[in-house]
Design an enzyme around this catalytic site. Structure first.
Site, short mmCIF file in Angstrom:
data_model
loop_
_atom_site.label_atom_id
_atom_site.label_comp_id
_atom_site.label_asym_id
_atom_site.label_seq_id
_atom_site.Cartn_x
_atom_site.Cartn_y
_atom_site.Cartn_z
N GLY A 133 0.64 -1.35 0.00
CA GLY A 133 -0.08 0.04 0.01
C GLY A 133 0.71 1.05 0.16
O GLY A 133 1.29 1.59 -1.20
N GLU A 244 -4.39 14.30 -4.89
CA GLU A 244 -5.05 13.39 -4.27
C GLU A 244 -5.33 13.76 -2.95
O GLU A 244 -6.14 13.89 -2.10
CB GLU A 244 -4.68 12.07 -4.51
CG GLU A 244 -5.70 11.13 -3.63
CD GLU A 244 -5.39 9.62 -3.91
OE1 GLU A 244 -4.18 9.31 -4.61
OE2 GLU A 244 -6.02 8.71 -3.51
#
Lengths: 381, 264
Positions: A133, A244
């Protein structure tokens, strides 16, 4: 409010966007939560109204503005009453499309950016894997050149819009021995042979958005589907994170504000010991603390947006925004449940949904822990 | 066709209104301002008229500098150009007649076939400006219109909501129409529309440029004066009737309706 950052055109856009969200999305939020999906029509409608084009060039159907339009849309979407709607549109419009706009060839922009802005093609952004991740270098998905094709093998995890996207920007190792310089982004279209959505994931929040696990088995895509430069994927991904994270921060602040306002309304109506609970010092001081923190977060985020749109170095500030705004929002939502008491724990009260939807904020887009590492490293330690 | 929409900027319906300490007007700081919703129906109908017959849509608005945002919104919806009247002599004016004189003066200097206005502004609720402008121009007016169709390029047929029914009227141009809810669903200003609006012509004029005398249309020319502004009294909290059974609750309710509310 914040006239120093937003100009007249942003204020006009905010009014239009809020009107759309409140009149066309919010009335359906409960239904969509039950159905665990918002209709694709929402993308089409946003595209038709030109709302998705804020920061993109006019030659591909955009409005030619800057990031502030995305920030305004992200804030407006927090009023939809369903975090998954903002997540789905946000991932498409603030993460996938900017990557195409930044690194795409003219041909790729015609194929993906133009229909993306029109809301007729939906994008997804696939970096995370079951075993990687925050550690982007740890990805295992592999792309190998074979003649005029890339052949991709691997899997991706927690991919927003994963079930319904028309195209996926997939992070692949193209030269595993090259470390940071061995990752590339490759566009895979829906229906590519060997590409499979292995499952739609069941989540705590963002329940109207489709999050998926994807599998790539000898998926062949033409060489020209490479996005940006071969071997520059890691750096492209890092740059994309800036947008983001700012979007996540700005929407966290707006959601926290919504949540507190809803809770203040409750505290005015709910009586205990013969008086509205909001008039107890313990409760009103809690509101004072929450609103102080939200305002501090908002100013930090707005200031960082200013740095960002003026092209200033702001990686540290973006990381700070991501930590502070996202953690504040989670904390605020939690306190708001506390103020609601037993009702806050009931599914029929909207505060629990905000709490569930916000819990992802300090995790997605780079965890709070990683943000602290980024700041620490930028400090030279 | 030359189409004009008169438009006023007003406080947002969601705004929490506070009265100033003198009790003469509302506190205008911290208010969100919007296009008057009835004017928005007018702007939308103007745009639909242009789509049907071609031509130009001109927005005319009186207000301080902040009103430009509402004007740009109308341009972003698709209007072609705008005239904005701003003058220090207009600060605090209360008369509808003065405003109507200003608007009529502008309309005498530009071509028009049809004029749309809101039936009233949602701030002071006067509902006078539109009709007064039509009177000053000597043209027919159709007020409180909630439906409109075109018979031909020079004739409209409108529906007016009246007590207990509706009235259908045909009228040839030129005409001034004041717009009521139900007439249409105003479009959104699209994002490309908002960007384009920045480049559309917007002319700001003061009273001198219009050849108007502040003594007649400005604050000093007001024939009315607002003596006091107050908020409606807060609503009394409701009462929840409790009881073990529906019968018991109904009996209690009946008693309350008779003895306290005195309605039965």
């Amino acid at each position: 409010m914040s006239d120093w950052l937003f100009q007249e055109e942003h204020r006009i856009f905010r009014r239009q966007a809020e009107r759309w969200v409140l009149s066309e999305l919010r009335p359906h939020a409960d239904q969509w939560e039950k159905e665990e999906e918002f209709p694709l029509e929402v993308f089409r409608r946003a595209g038709e109204l030109g709302f998705l084009g804020g920061g993109f060039p006019e030659e591909y159907g955009g409005a030619g503005g800057d990031f502030r339009y995305h920030a305004v849309l992200a804030e407006a979407l927090t009023k939809s009453g369903s975090g998954g709607v903002g997540a789905g549109i946000g991932l498409h419009d603030f993460v996938a499309l900017p990557a195409i706009a930044r690194y795409g060839t003219h041909e790729q922009k015609e194929r993906f950016l133009r229909p993306g802005i029109a809301g007729t093609k939906i994008g997804a952004y696939a970096v995370t894997e079951p075993d990687a991740g925050s550690d982007v270098l740890g990805i295992k998905t592999r792309a190998v050149k074979q003649g005029d094709h890339w052949v991709i093998n691997g899997s991706k995890m927690f991919i927003t819009n994963g079930v319904r996207a028309d195209f996926y920007i997939v992070a692949c190792k193209t030269a595993p021995e090259m470390g940071h310089k061995g990752i590339s982004q490759i566009i895979v279209e829906k229906g590519a042979s060997g590409f499979k959505v292995s499952r739609k994931l069941d989540k705590l929040g963002w329940r109207t958005s489709d999050t998926a696990e994807l599998v790539f088995e000898d998926v062949r895509v033409p060489l020209e589907n490479l996005l940006g430069e071969e071997g520059r994927g890691f750096y492209q991904i890092m740059e994309g994170f800036q947008t983001e994270r700012l979007v996540m921060a700005v929407s966290s602040v707006a959601s926290a504000q919504e949540c507190v306002e809803m809770t203040m309304e409750y505290a005015r109506k709910r009586h205990a010991f013969g008086q509205p609970i909001g008039t107890f010092q313990v409760i009103r001081h809690r509101f004072a603390d929450m609103l102080t923190k939200i305002e501090a977060a908002r100013q930090l985020v707005y200031n960082t947006i200013w740095l960002y749109i003026h092209g200033r170095e702001c990686r540290k500030e973006v990381a700070m925004c991501k930590i502070f705004a996202c953690e504040t929002a989670v904390e605020v939502a939690d306190q708001c449940i506390q103020i609601h008491g037993g009702y806050g724990y009931m599914m029929e009260f909207p505060v629990q949904r905000i709490w569930r939807d916000l819990r992802i904020q300090p995790i997605g887009g780079g965890t709070s822990e990683i943000q602290r590492e980024i700041i620490g490293r930028l400090l030279g330690f | 066709m030359e189409i004009v929409a008169l438009m006023k900027q007003v406080p947002d319906t969601e705004t929490q209104i506070k009265v100033n300490p003198q009790g003469t007007w509302i506190i205008e700081d911290d208010i969100k301002w919007i296009m008057n919703p009835y004017c928005e129906f007018g702007v939308e109908e103007a745009l639909r008229t242009k789509e049907k017959h071609g031509g130009t849509v001109t927005i005319v608005s009186i207000g301080p500098a902040r009103a430009v945002e509402a004007i740009r919104t109308a341009l972003a919806m698709g209007a072609d150009k705008a005239i904005h009247v701003d003058d220090p002599a207009l600060v605090g004016t209360t008369d509808s007649l003065g405003k109507a004189r200003i608007l009529a003066k502008i309309l005498q200097s530009i071509p028009f076939d049809i004029i749309f206005a809101g039936k009233q502004a949602i701030d002071d609720d006067m509902a006078q400006v539109g009709p007064a402008v039509a009177e000053l121009l000597g043209i027919p007016q159709l007020t409180f219109v909630n439906g409109l169709e075109w018979i031909d390029g020079r004739t409209v047929r409108v529906n007016r909501q009246v007590e207990g029914g509706s009235q259908v009227i045909e009228c040839s141009l030129p005409v001034l129409i004041t717009c009521q809810k139900g007439l249409n669903e105003p479009r959104y200003a699209s994002l490309p529309g908002i960007m384009k609006a920045k480049k559309k012509p917007l002319e700001t004029k003061n009273l001198a440029a219009l050849g108007l005398d502040p003594a007649q249309v400005g604050k000093e020319g007001d024939t009315t004066e607002i003596l006091r502004v107050e908020l409606p009294p807060p609503r009394k909290p409701g009462k929840i009737v409790d009881g073990e059974t529906p019968e018991e609750k109904a009996a209690k309710l009946a008693k309350l309706l008779r003895e306290e509310a005195k309605v039965i």
